[in-house]
Design a protein around this motif. Structure first.
Motif, PDB file in Angstrom:
ATOM      1  N   HIS A  73       0.828  -1.207   0.000  1.00 44.36           N
ATOM      2  CA  HIS A  73       0.000   0.000   0.000  1.00 44.36           C
ATOM      3  C   HIS A  73       0.858   1.251   0.000  1.00 44.36           C
ATOM      4  O   HIS A  73       0.604   2.203  -0.749  1.00 44.36           O
ATOM      5  CB  HIS A  73      -0.964  -0.015   1.206  1.00 44.36           C
ATOM      6  CG  HIS A  73      -1.985   1.065   1.148  1.00 44.36           C
ATOM      7  ND1 HIS A  73      -1.844   2.239   1.844  1.00 44.36           N
ATOM      8  CD2 HIS A  73      -3.151   1.158   0.454  1.00 44.36           C
ATOM      9  CE1 HIS A  73      -2.879   3.010   1.589  1.00 44.36           C
ATOM     10  NE2 HIS A  73      -3.692   2.375   0.755  1.00 44.36           N
ATOM     11  N   ALA A  76       2.586   1.718  -3.445  1.00 43.23           N
ATOM     12  CA  ALA A  76       1.625   2.213  -4.438  1.00 43.23           C
ATOM     13  C   ALA A  76       1.349   3.702  -4.240  1.00 43.23           C
ATOM     14  O   ALA A  76       1.326   4.474  -5.207  1.00 43.23           O
ATOM     15  CB  ALA A  76       0.326   1.410  -4.370  1.00 43.23           C
ATOM     16  N   ASN A  80       2.261   6.790  -6.839  1.00 45.18           N
ATOM     17  CA  ASN A  80       1.250   7.746  -7.285  1.00 45.18           C
ATOM     18  C   ASN A  80       1.641   9.185  -6.977  1.00 45.18           C
ATOM     19  O   ASN A  80       1.265  10.102  -7.704  1.00 45.18           O
ATOM     20  CB  ASN A  80      -0.113   7.423  -6.674  1.00 45.18           C
ATOM     21  CG  ASN A  80      -0.854   6.367  -7.462  1.00 45.18           C
ATOM     22  OD1 ASN A  80      -0.463   6.014  -8.567  1.00 45.18           O
ATOM     23  ND2 ASN A  80      -1.920   5.853  -6.872  1.00 45.18           N
ATOM     24  N   HIS A 100       0.018  -4.091 -12.080  1.00 44.28           N
ATOM     25  CA  HIS A 100      -1.368  -4.429 -11.732  1.00 44.28           C
ATOM     26  C   HIS A 100      -1.415  -5.231 -10.430  1.00 44.28           C
ATOM     27  O   HIS A 100      -2.249  -4.961  -9.556  1.00 44.28           O
ATOM     28  CB  HIS A 100      -2.025  -5.210 -12.872  1.00 44.28           C
ATOM     29  CG  HIS A 100      -3.399  -5.676 -12.554  1.00 44.28           C
ATOM     30  ND1 HIS A 100      -4.489  -4.843 -12.536  1.00 44.28           N
ATOM     31  CD2 HIS A 100      -3.858  -6.906 -12.205  1.00 44.28           C
ATOM     32  CE1 HIS A 100      -5.564  -5.526 -12.211  1.00 44.28           C
ATOM     33  NE2 HIS A 100      -5.215  -6.786 -11.998  1.00 44.28           N
ATOM     34  N   PHE A 103      -0.714  -2.830  -7.406  1.00 52.48           N
ATOM     35  CA  PHE A 103      -1.802  -1.904  -7.100  1.00 52.48           C
ATOM     36  C   PHE A 103      -3.074  -2.635  -6.670  1.00 52.48           C
ATOM     37  O   PHE A 103      -3.811  -2.136  -5.819  1.00 52.48           O
ATOM     38  CB  PHE A 103      -2.052  -0.957  -8.277  1.00 52.48           C
ATOM     39  CG  PHE A 103      -1.132   0.236  -8.261  1.00 52.48           C
ATOM     40  CD1 PHE A 103      -1.533   1.434  -7.712  1.00 52.48           C
ATOM     41  CD2 PHE A 103       0.161   0.138  -8.765  1.00 52.48           C
ATOM     42  CE1 PHE A 103      -0.686   2.530  -7.662  1.00 52.48           C
ATOM     43  CE2 PHE A 103       1.026   1.217  -8.734  1.00 52.48           C
ATOM     44  CZ  PHE A 103       0.605   2.417  -8.179  1.00 52.48           C
ATOM     45  N   ARG A 104      -3.305  -3.811  -7.221  1.00 49.33           N
ATOM     46  CA  ARG A 104      -4.481  -4.586  -6.795  1.00 49.33           C
ATOM     47  C   ARG A 104      -4.331  -5.011  -5.339  1.00 49.33           C
ATOM     48  O   ARG A 104      -5.276  -4.911  -4.550  1.00 49.33           O
ATOM     49  CB  ARG A 104      -4.670  -5.789  -7.696  1.00 49.33           C
ATOM     50  CG  ARG A 104      -5.909  -6.566  -7.312  1.00 49.33           C
ATOM     51  CD  ARG A 104      -6.295  -7.575  -8.332  1.00 49.33           C
ATOM     52  NE  ARG A 104      -7.516  -8.223  -7.865  1.00 49.33           N
ATOM     53  CZ  ARG A 104      -8.191  -9.056  -8.572  1.00 49.33           C
ATOM     54  NH1 ARG A 104      -7.817  -9.345  -9.796  1.00 49.33           N
ATOM     55  NH2 ARG A 104      -9.275  -9.624  -8.091  1.00 49.33           N
ATOM     56  N   VAL A 108      -5.442   0.183  -4.528  1.00 50.84           N
ATOM     57  CA  VAL A 108      -5.247   1.562  -4.988  1.00 50.84           C
ATOM     58  C   VAL A 108      -5.208   1.530  -6.513  1.00 50.84           C
ATOM     59  O   VAL A 108      -4.708   0.569  -7.094  1.00 50.84           O
ATOM     60  CB  VAL A 108      -3.906   2.131  -4.435  1.00 50.84           C
ATOM     61  CG1 VAL A 108      -3.597   3.493  -5.015  1.00 50.84           C
ATOM     62  CG2 VAL A 108      -3.909   2.172  -2.920  1.00 50.84           C
ATOM     63  N   PRO A 110      -3.629   3.103  -9.975  1.00 56.65           N
ATOM     64  CA  PRO A 110      -2.460   3.898 -10.355  1.00 56.65           C
ATOM     65  C   PRO A 110      -2.875   5.252 -10.925  1.00 56.65           C
ATOM     66  O   PRO A 110      -3.880   5.350 -11.634  1.00 56.65           O
ATOM     67  CB  PRO A 110      -1.753   3.046 -11.408  1.00 56.65           C
ATOM     68  CG  PRO A 110      -2.703   1.973 -11.806  1.00 56.65           C
ATOM     69  CD  PRO A 110      -3.770   1.888 -10.764  1.00 56.65           C
TER      70      PRO A 110
END
Length: 173
Positions: A73, A76, A80, A100, A103-104, A108, A110
């Motif tokens: 987390h 990510a 960002n 992917h 972020f999954r 969150v 991107p």
């Protein structure tokens, strides 16, 4: 952030090259100003894949990730904060999968879109990519298969190809 003069580049190292079970273990970014950022990624509780041969290549052990890695987390969110718009990579199939997956797991979205560096190149530059990349690696004398180094190598390879004289971009060159 990216600028019109130079894009941002990203690279991932992973637990293996298995596009079903692998996950990102390190991410590195080279921004438009050539500044580097990288994170070791603490394996998410559901990530168990591991390849000893991949570990021999990148030199990062799973125990190092468990000890020193940053939670997915947080990685990510930091990506960002740094990135927006288009961000470029050289192995889109793998890198987009690992982006992917990161972020999954972080739950969150991107704030940026991943694109292949080939989108920035004409056909002559694509043809010259591999040789130019090898020259950059030799010139920089950095270990490869570490995410920040590989992101810098991407940026410097792109930069050299953009600086090549126009005569090099003629048909058949």
């Amino acid at each position: 952030m990216t600028t019109d003069s130079s894009p941002a580049f990203i690279d991932f190292e992973a637990s293996s090259l298995d596009l079903i079970a692998s996950y990102p273990i390190e991410v590195g970014v080279c921004l438009a100003d050539s500044s580097l950022h990288s994170w070791l990624i603490q394996p998410h509780v559901l990530w168990s894949d591991w390849s000893d041969s991949a570990e021999r290549i990148h030199g990062i052990s799973r125990s190092t990730l468990e000890r020193e890695g940053i939670p997915v987390h947080e990685v990510a969110l930091q990506l960002n904060e740094l990135l927006s718009g288009q961000v470029y990579c050289d192995a889109w199939t793998f890198d987009s999968f690992w982006l992917h997956r990161l972020f999954r797991a972080a739950k969150v979205l991107p704030a940026f879109q991943l694109e292949s560096v080939s989108m920035l190149l004409d056909s002559s530059q694509v043809h010259q990519w591999s040789q130019t990349r090898h020259q950059v690696i030799e010139h920089l004398a950095l270990p490869v298969h570490r995410a920040a180094n590989d992101a810098l190598i991407l940026r410097e390879t792109w930069w050299r190809l953009m600086q090549a004289p126009l005569a090099n971009h003629a048909d058949g060159a």
